[in-house]
Write a protein that holds these residues in place. Structure first.
Motif, PDB file in Angstrom:
ATOM      1  N   ASP A   1      52.563  69.103  63.141  1.00 47.09           N
ATOM      2  CA  ASP A   1      51.575  70.009  63.538  1.00 47.09           C
ATOM      3  C   ASP A   1      50.155  69.578  63.172  1.00 47.09           C
ATOM      4  OD1 ASP A   1      53.367  72.114  63.562  1.00 47.09           O
ATOM      5  OD2 ASP A   1      53.174  72.509  61.528  1.00 47.09           O
ATOM      6  N   VAL A   2      50.286  68.183  62.452  1.00 50.26           N
ATOM      7  CA  VAL A   2      49.052  67.602  62.145  1.00 50.26           C
ATOM      8  C   VAL A   2      48.231  66.693  63.191  1.00 50.26           C
ATOM      9  CG1 VAL A   2      47.736  65.997  60.549  1.00 50.26           C
ATOM     10  CG2 VAL A   2      49.497  67.737  59.760  1.00 50.26           C
ATOM     11  N   SER A   3      47.201  66.962  63.615  1.00 51.60           N
ATOM     12  CA  SER A   3      46.796  65.849  64.542  1.00 51.60           C
ATOM     13  C   SER A   3      45.914  64.792  63.936  1.00 51.60           C
ATOM     14  CB  SER A   3      45.914  66.557  65.736  1.00 51.60           C
ATOM     15  OG  SER A   3      44.700  67.167  64.919  1.00 51.60           O
ATOM     16  N   ILE A   4      46.039  63.240  64.676  1.00 50.03           N
ATOM     17  CA  ILE A   4      45.631  62.322  64.065  1.00 50.03           C
ATOM     18  C   ILE A   4      44.724  61.677  64.843  1.00 50.03           C
ATOM     19  CG2 ILE A   4      46.733  60.014  63.327  1.00 50.03           C
ATOM     20  CD1 ILE A   4      49.453  61.135  63.003  1.00 50.03           C
ATOM     21  N   GLN A   5      43.515  61.325  64.085  1.00 47.29           N
ATOM     22  CA  GLN A   5      42.394  60.808  64.434  1.00 47.29           C
ATOM     23  C   GLN A   5      42.664  59.220  64.323  1.00 47.29           C
ATOM     24  OE1 GLN A   5      39.138  62.927  63.329  1.00 47.29           O
ATOM     25  NE2 GLN A   5      37.664  61.512  64.155  1.00 47.29           N
ATOM     26  N   HIS A   6      42.825  58.294  65.550  1.00 48.43           N
ATOM     27  CA  HIS A   6      43.057  56.874  65.601  1.00 48.43           C
ATOM     28  C   HIS A   6      41.696  56.283  65.538  1.00 48.43           C
ATOM     29  CE1 HIS A   6      43.384  53.038  67.087  1.00 48.43           C
ATOM     30  NE2 HIS A   6      42.272  53.317  68.025  1.00 48.43           N
ATOM     31  N   TRP A   7      41.666  55.159  64.584  1.00 45.86           N
ATOM     32  CA  TRP A   7      40.143  54.542  64.618  1.00 45.86           C
ATOM     33  C   TRP A   7      40.354  53.088  64.634  1.00 45.86           C
ATOM     34  CZ3 TRP A   7      38.266  51.303  60.617  1.00 45.86           C
ATOM     35  CH2 TRP A   7      39.149  51.207  59.318  1.00 45.86           C
ATOM     36  N   GLU A   8      41.441  52.532  64.528  1.00 48.40           N
ATOM     37  CA  GLU A   8      41.498  50.994  64.682  1.00 48.40           C
ATOM     38  C   GLU A   8      42.812  50.605  64.880  1.00 48.40           C
ATOM     39  OE1 GLU A   8      41.306  48.066  64.752  1.00 48.40           O
ATOM     40  OE2 GLU A   8      39.090  47.542  64.744  1.00 48.40           O
ATOM     41  N   TYR A   9      42.956  49.619  65.965  1.00 47.84           N
ATOM     42  CA  TYR A   9      44.320  49.034  66.097  1.00 47.84           C
ATOM     43  C   TYR A   9      45.102  48.263  65.009  1.00 47.84           C
ATOM     44  CZ  TYR A   9      44.366  51.012  70.839  1.00 47.84           C
ATOM     45  OH  TYR A   9      44.219  51.690  71.949  1.00 47.84           O
ATOM     46  N   PHE A  10      44.157  47.817  64.240  1.00 48.07           N
ATOM     47  CA  PHE A  10      44.932  46.952  63.017  1.00 48.07           C
ATOM     48  C   PHE A  10      45.362  48.018  61.891  1.00 48.07           C
ATOM     49  CE2 PHE A  10      40.281  46.576  61.442  1.00 48.07           C
ATOM     50  CZ  PHE A  10      40.375  47.365  60.290  1.00 48.07           C
ATOM     51  N   GLU A  11      45.153  49.379  62.040  1.00 49.67           N
ATOM     52  CA  GLU A  11      45.570  50.339  61.528  1.00 49.67           C
ATOM     53  C   GLU A  11      46.857  50.988  62.161  1.00 49.67           C
ATOM     54  OE1 GLU A  11      45.191  50.645  58.432  1.00 49.67           O
ATOM     55  OE2 GLU A  11      43.211  50.430  58.076  1.00 49.67           O
ATOM     56  N   ASP A  12      46.849  50.976  63.465  1.00 53.96           N
ATOM     57  CA  ASP A  12      47.757  51.844  64.083  1.00 53.96           C
ATOM     58  C   ASP A  12      47.662  51.448  65.793  1.00 53.96           C
ATOM     59  OD1 ASP A  12      46.007  53.562  65.020  1.00 53.96           O
ATOM     60  OD2 ASP A  12      46.209  54.718  63.393  1.00 53.96           O
ATOM     61  N   ASN A  13      48.795  51.813  66.529  1.00 52.23           N
ATOM     62  CA  ASN A  13      48.586  51.839  67.679  1.00 52.23           C
ATOM     63  C   ASN A  13      48.912  53.388  68.206  1.00 52.23           C
ATOM     64  OD1 ASN A  13      49.807  52.226  70.489  1.00 52.23           O
ATOM     65  ND2 ASN A  13      49.943  49.929  70.809  1.00 52.23           N
ATOM     66  N   PRO A  14      47.695  53.884  68.724  1.00 51.84           N
ATOM     67  CA  PRO A  14      47.973  55.271  68.695  1.00 51.84           C
ATOM     68  C   PRO A  14      48.789  55.918  69.698  1.00 51.84           C
ATOM     69  CG  PRO A  14      45.948  54.491  69.820  1.00 51.84           C
ATOM     70  CD  PRO A  14      46.466  53.222  69.048  1.00 51.84           C
ATOM     71  N   TYR A  15      49.390  55.032  70.805  1.00 52.07           N
ATOM     72  CA  TYR A  15      50.399  55.316  71.747  1.00 52.07           C
ATOM     73  C   TYR A  15      51.721  55.219  71.034  1.00 52.07           C
ATOM     74  CZ  TYR A  15      53.716  56.090  75.446  1.00 52.07           C
ATOM     75  OH  TYR A  15      54.856  56.521  76.020  1.00 52.07           O
ATOM     76  N   PHE A  16      52.099  53.981  70.429  1.00 55.17           N
ATOM     77  CA  PHE A  16      53.509  53.999  70.102  1.00 55.17           C
ATOM     78  C   PHE A  16      53.563  54.560  68.816  1.00 55.17           C
ATOM     79  CE2 PHE A  16      53.008  50.460  73.152  1.00 55.17           C
ATOM     80  CZ  PHE A  16      54.311  50.499  74.030  1.00 55.17           C
ATOM     81  N   ASP A  17      52.640  54.469  68.021  1.00 54.60           N
ATOM     82  CA  ASP A  17      52.922  55.120  66.559  1.00 54.60           C
ATOM     83  C   ASP A  17      53.018  56.693  66.495  1.00 54.60           C
ATOM     84  OD1 ASP A  17      53.171  52.725  65.399  1.00 54.60           O
ATOM     85  OD2 ASP A  17      51.015  52.388  65.149  1.00 54.60           O
ATOM     86  N   TYR A  18      51.865  57.250  67.414  1.00 50.77           N
ATOM     87  CA  TYR A  18      51.897  58.649  67.495  1.00 50.77           C
ATOM     88  C   TYR A  18      52.387  59.550  68.540  1.00 50.77           C
ATOM     89  CZ  TYR A  18      48.993  57.053  63.596  1.00 50.77           C
ATOM     90  OH  TYR A  18      48.521  56.519  62.554  1.00 50.77           O
ATOM     91  N   ILE A  19      51.640  59.166  69.696  1.00 50.29           N
ATOM     92  CA  ILE A  19      51.780  59.902  71.067  1.00 50.29           C
ATOM     93  C   ILE A  19      53.355  60.066  71.218  1.00 50.29           C
ATOM     94  CG2 ILE A  19      51.330  60.007  73.565  1.00 50.29           C
ATOM     95  CD1 ILE A  19      48.546  59.114  72.758  1.00 50.29           C
ATOM     96  N   HIS A  20      53.805  58.673  71.275  1.00 49.08           N
ATOM     97  CA  HIS A  20      55.372  58.197  71.462  1.00 49.08           C
ATOM     98  C   HIS A  20      56.218  59.169  70.645  1.00 49.08           C
ATOM     99  CE1 HIS A  20      58.600  56.090  72.989  1.00 49.08           C
ATOM    100  NE2 HIS A  20      58.938  55.633  71.722  1.00 49.08           N
ATOM    101  N   ASN A  21      55.808  59.073  69.319  1.00 50.36           N
ATOM    102  CA  ASN A  21      56.492  60.176  68.336  1.00 50.36           C
ATOM    103  C   ASN A  21      56.020  61.760  68.619  1.00 50.36           C
ATOM    104  OD1 ASN A  21      58.053  57.994  67.235  1.00 50.36           O
ATOM    105  ND2 ASN A  21      56.512  57.125  66.318  1.00 50.36           N
ATOM    106  N   GLY A  22      55.403  62.053  69.316  1.00 45.53           N
ATOM    107  CA  GLY A  22      55.091  63.509  69.444  1.00 45.53           C
ATOM    108  C   GLY A  22      53.863  64.031  68.764  1.00 45.53           C
ATOM    109  N   TYR A  23      52.943  63.206  68.553  1.00 47.77           N
ATOM    110  CA  TYR A  23      51.833  63.598  67.770  1.00 47.77           C
ATOM    111  C   TYR A  23      50.704  64.000  68.707  1.00 47.77           C
ATOM    112  CZ  TYR A  23      53.697  62.316  63.167  1.00 47.77           C
ATOM    113  OH  TYR A  23      54.617  62.292  61.900  1.00 47.77           O
TER     114      TYR A  23
END
Ligand SMILES: *[C@@H]1O[C@H](CO)[C@@H](O)[C@H](O)[C@H]1NC(C)=O
Ligand SMILES: *[C@@H]1O[C@H](CO)[C@@H](O)[C@H](O)[C@H]1NC(C)=O
Ligand SMILES: *[C@@H]1O[C@H](CO)[C@@H](O)[C@H](O)[C@H]1NC(C)=O
Ligand SMILES: *[C@@H]1O[C@H](CO)[C@@H](O)[C@H](O)[C@H]1NC(C)=O
Ligand SMILES: *[C@@H]1O[C@H](CO)[C@@H](O)[C@H](O)[C@H]1NC(C)=O
Ligand SMILES: *[C@@H]1O[C@H](CO)[C@@H](O)[C@H](O)[C@H]1NC(C)=O
Ligand SMILES: *[C@@H]1O[C@H](CO)[C@@H](O)[C@H](O)[C@H]1NC(C)=O
Ligand SMILES: *[C@@H]1O[C@H](CO)[C@@H](O)[C@H](O)[C@H]1NC(C)=O
Ligand SMILES: *[C@@H]1O[C@H](CO)[C@@H](O)[C@H](O)[C@H]1NC(C)=O
Ligand SMILES: *[C@@H]1O[C@H](CO)[C@@H](O)[C@H](O)[C@H]1NC(C)=O
Ligand SMILES: *[C@@H]1O[C@H](CO)[C@@H](O)[C@H](O)[C@H]1NC(C)=O
Ligand SMILES: *[C@@H]1O[C@H](CO)[C@@H](O)[C@H](O)[C@H]1NC(C)=O
Length: 625
Positions: free
Chosen positions: A334-356
């Motif tokens: 339910d929580v949406s995630i605000q991506h800011w830096e690739y060294f912290e996360d990969n917005p596609y693989f870490d979040y979108i791919h996991n249903g966020y």
């Protein structure tokens, strides 16, 4: 929408003689298709017709004000279900399929039609109508009132478009935030107000000012805060321009303001909350419970542990991305995630791919006020046009170096030259750099540039030759001043006992030169000039340096007026490149002071309240020296 082809551009180029531009040009662009070689003059408008209040009425009222201020047109609002002749009809529709970049229905879409009898804007919602009204105003401004017959179906590609302003480490007065919203209104629908952000600096502020005893002591500043009434006013005024305020209270990181209030909750790094401490979650719950009723937007930003609590209070949660599922951060979907830096996360693989749901706030467009080892101080236009910024996006402005590295309006100037172009990309438009360069200055409204209309480059000129209480403005602009209690002798105005000179002006933005001859006769500090955005003081109470005040911060300049000497001619000016006169010592990172340029608006409303001395020949020019 982003899908214009070069072919379209060429066709529009052939329509040059009608519209003045190679196409129906707005920022963001509108996919407008002209019907034949004719146009409707917006001067013919006799009414704004809209549906029965209240759905569209407030937007219609704001649109009416904009027709007046941008085009000089007085057009009454009437209520009807049909348009009629020489009218602009603001209505709602569900007959058109408005789609975002992913092909989903969007409430922000609108259909625009212009024919020989007038204009129709049919929105998927009142907000869609509002965006349509922005296109009409801009096209009319850019095309000399002539709107080509034709139609468009327009919708933003992404629903989150906006800016984030760090108000935790720098105070911005409510009127400035409201003005920013009117500047954003044809660009954005989303502003994050970063309520508490404090990294290692000692300066940590919790901006909301609550009378609730539960939060007593959290905010100890009477000044530089937002009361609930002020916050309501900001939200309401911004909503009138389609801009939603999304609050953010940072925790468990960047929470120095909270640790200063409840030291037992801090880790060794005092900017971090100890989430194992039994009082941490209850404390955060208290803060949110007290403040949530303030916020009208549905989204709030916060840590995952509080999601259930906040959901029960009727709001959705958004957090900054940093820790990923792979690192063990199993945040609710339910929580949406605000991506800011690739060294912290990969917005596609870490979040979108996991249903966020992910909001893009990539630091490619971060700005840090005044200094930064790695981030720029201005938006990068090359990157906007030749990088790939398209997509829902929030561009952030951080005040890493605290409240006194920048003045209030320097935040606006960090965005001003490039933000409308970025807005085109955030919307999904296809604006070209050459088009942008051509129209930028024309679509730029009056505020917050603080322009003053003037017959020539000289905006105001006072000589003090008469002893009447009116001081004639010799510039030809009739900005006459009024003396409140001061005497005039030998072409000088004598300031004593809190007397002052009132002008009909308030502030002058870039560029300007403000000159005056001055002779202090007392070392008691006092205001030389004060205005809406700033003040220029003679001394600050302990040193005699000329002092600038902006947004509640005082900046000492590196010179003082010589006392009891002859009149000294002082010229203050600032342009896009700030002039040397504005070098001041700025606090950086809580521990060092550096000489650096600083830019303020010329304060003009009142001359010399509290200052003791004499002044001659006050003039203001609309050019930097
Ligand atoms: C253009 O179309 C309008 C109807 O939308 C019509 O009234 C007008 O005569 C047309 N003009 C030309 C030059 O064909
Ligand atoms: C149009 O349809 C959508 C989706 O069914 C609905 O949410 C929206 O309220 C409707 N809008 C109008 C103006 O009827
Ligand atoms: C700060 O607040 C006090 C009390 O409300 C007020 O008298 C004072 O003028 C304020 N100072 C500034 C710089 O706004
Ligand atoms: C965090 O709080 C827990 C519980 O009170 C305590 O045992 C622990 O020492 C604290 N951690 C730090 C780093 O202060
Ligand atoms: C994350 O939490 C959910 C619900 O609590 C659970 O069903 C799921 O297995 C967890 N996923 C991981 C990778 O731990
Ligand atoms: C602006 O962005 C472009 C493209 O990403 C880059 O090459 C350039 O170095 C940037 N300019 C500045 C001043 O950062
Ligand atoms: C002096 O006063 C006269 C009459 O009130 C007025 O016409 C004139 O403009 C004034 N001159 C200046 C320099 O204020
Ligand atoms: C005046 O400015 C100096 C230097 O910025 C500062 O140290 C001092 O505290 C200020 N005095 C007052 C009364 O604000
Ligand atoms: C005050 O001005 C003097 C020069 O007149 C300068 O040397 C000094 O650093 C200034 N003080 C501050 C606090 O800016
Ligand atoms: C103020 O600073 C500027 C830039 O460093 C310098 O040129 C000027 O001489 C200084 N003025 C005084 C009075 O110290
Ligand atoms: C000017 O001279 C008067 C009288 O000697 C003295 O009281 C005052 O402090 C002086 N003012 C300044 C700014 O030095
Ligand atoms: C300005 O910066 C200096 C140095 O970092 C700091 O000591 C001072 O407290 C700052 N002023 C404010 C209002 O934070």
């Amino acid at each position: 929408m982003a899908l214009h082809s070069l072919w379209h551009s060429l066709c529009w180029f052939l329509a040059l003689s009608i519209t003045g531009y190679s196409r129906f040009l707005t920022v963001p662009t509108t996919p407008f298709i002209e019907r034949n070689g004719t146009s409707f003059s917006i001067r013919q408008l006799a009414s704004i017709v809209t549906l029965i209040p209240p759905t569209l009425h407030e937007f219609a009222t704001t649109f009416q004000e904009d027709l007046r201020s941008s085009l000089g047109l007085e057009v009454p609002i009437t209520f009807n279900k049909k348009r009629g002749r020489n009218a602009i009809f603001l209505t709602l529709t569900n007959h058109t399929s408005f789609q975002d970049a992913a092909g989903r229905w969007t409430s922000e879409g609108y259909a625009l039609d212009i024919d020989s009898h007038g204009i129709t804007i049919a929105g998927a919602s009142p907000l869609g109508v509002w965006w349509g009204s922005r296109s009409v105003i801009q096209a009319a401004v850019l095309n000399g009132y002539a709107l080509p017959h034709g139609s468009a179906v327009d919708a933003p590609g992404w629903s989150s478009r906006g800016v984030m302003l760090d108000v935790g480490r720098h105070y911005y007065p409510p009127h400035f935030l409201i003005e920013l919203c009117s500047y954003f209104d044809n660009l954005y629908n989303n502003v994050d107000l970063y309520s508490t952000q404090a990294s290692m600096e000692l300066y940590a502020a919790f901006r909301p000012w609550s009378e609730d005893p539960a939060l007593a002591g959290l905010n100890n500043r009477a000044n530089d805060t937002y009361t609930q009434a002020q916050f309501d006013q900001i939200q309401h005024q911004c909503a009138r321009r389609g801009v939603t305020i999304i609050p953010e209270i940072e925790a468990p990181g960047h929470a120095l303001a909270i640790v200063q209030w409840r030291p037992e909750l801090g880790l060794k790094d005092l900017s971090m909350l100890n989430i194992s401490h039994p009082e941490t979650i209850p404390t955060m719950k208290t803060i949110w419970k007290t403040l949530l009723p303030w916020f009208h937007s549905k989204t709030t930003g916060f840590v995952n542990q509080l999601n259930d609590y906040i959901k029960d209070l009727g709001k959705a949660v958004r957090i900054w991305g940093t820790f990923t599922l792979a690192q063990g951060a199993n945040v609710s979907k339910d929580v949406s995630i605000q991506h800011w830096e690739y060294f912290e996360d990969n917005p596609y693989f870490d979040y979108i791919h996991n249903g966020y749901n992910v909001l893009n706030s990539d630091d490619a467009f971060y700005i840090v006020g005044k200094w930064s080892g790695s981030y720029p101080q201005y938006l990068n236009k090359t990157r906007v046009f030749y990088g790939n910024p398209a997509g829902g996006h929030i561009t952030a402005l951080w005040n890493d170096y605290g409240p006194n590295a920048t003045t209030v309006s320097e935040a606006y100037y960090s965005w001003r030259p490039v933000l409308p172009a970025l807005a085109d990309k955030q919307w999904g438009g296809d604006l070209l750099e050459a088009e942008y360069d051509e129209v930028f200055h024309k679509i730029h409204g009056q505020n917050p540039d603080r322009r003053i209309s003037s017959k020539g480059k000289r905006i105001l000129e006072y000589h003090f030759q008469n002893s009447s209480s009116t001081v004639a403005d010799l510039s030809g602009n009739d900005y006459h001043g009024t003396i409140h209690g001061c005497q005039i002798q030998h072409s000088a105005i004598i300031f004593s006992d809190q007397c002052y000179l009132q002008t009909p002006l308030d502030s002058k933005g870039r560029d300007y030169t403000l000159s005056f001859s001055v002779k202090p006769t007392s070392s008691v500090p006092g205001a030389l000039f004060t205005g809406l955005d700033s003040a220029l003081l003679n001394g600050n109470g302990s040193i005699s340096n000329i002092t600038l005040v902006s947004g509640g911060n005082a900046y000492s300049l590196n010179y003082s007026l010589p006392g009891n000497k002859t009149f000294l001619r002082v010229s203050e000016g600032n342009g896009a490149q700030t002039s040397l006169e504005f070098l001041t010592r700025l606090g950086v990172n809580g521990d060092s002071l550096v000489w650096a340029p600083i830019a303020i608006e010329a304060p003009l409303a009142r001359v010399a309240e509290g200052f003791t001395g004499m002044m001659r020949a006050v003039s203001l020019w609309g050019v930097a020296k």
